[in-house]
Design a protein around this motif. Sequence first.
Motif: not given
Length: 173
Positions: A18-20, A23-27, A46-55
């Motif tokens: 849920k933080d993706a 984190i993407f916005q900050l980046t 993309t937000v998906e890149n941040s989601r992948k980082f979290i995973q």
Amino acid sequence: MFTYYINQNISLKFPELKDADRIFQLTDRSREYLREWLPWVDFTKTVENSRKFIQISRQDYIDQKSMVTFIVWKGKVVGVAGFNQIDWSNKSVQIGYWLDKNYEGKGIMTKSVEALTDYAFNQLSINRVEIKAAVNNKKSRAIPERLGFVKEGIMQQAEWINDRFEDIVVYGK
């Protein structure tokens, strides 16, 4: 869920999907500022890149390879700090960190790195905490220097950042 409370304003929390967006916005908001020293910024599009980082971060935690946390200041995620590498056989960790440019100068990162260092020594029974920073990245270098880490040496042309090699200072405690 892991949350490590530092003081009334600052805590470290385990990354959640849920933080993706945040984190993407900050980046994205700090992209030019961050990319000067962090090569991964150009690959976070993309937000998906941040989601992948979290995973990946969550899986690496399960596998005991690393421990990424999100820095929370007054209830908002404002950056990332954690153990980029955990070497259990040598009882050492390497701390990495970044903070949204809008939250600098408040002592957030110093307190976060101090808490991670304390956590490594007192909760994980780690023997050595290491921080690496580019020689010319004065803001990043100020953190270990402020916290009493020992400057152990400089690795010549050790990291490729923005189409150039950077010398890296190694700090240890």
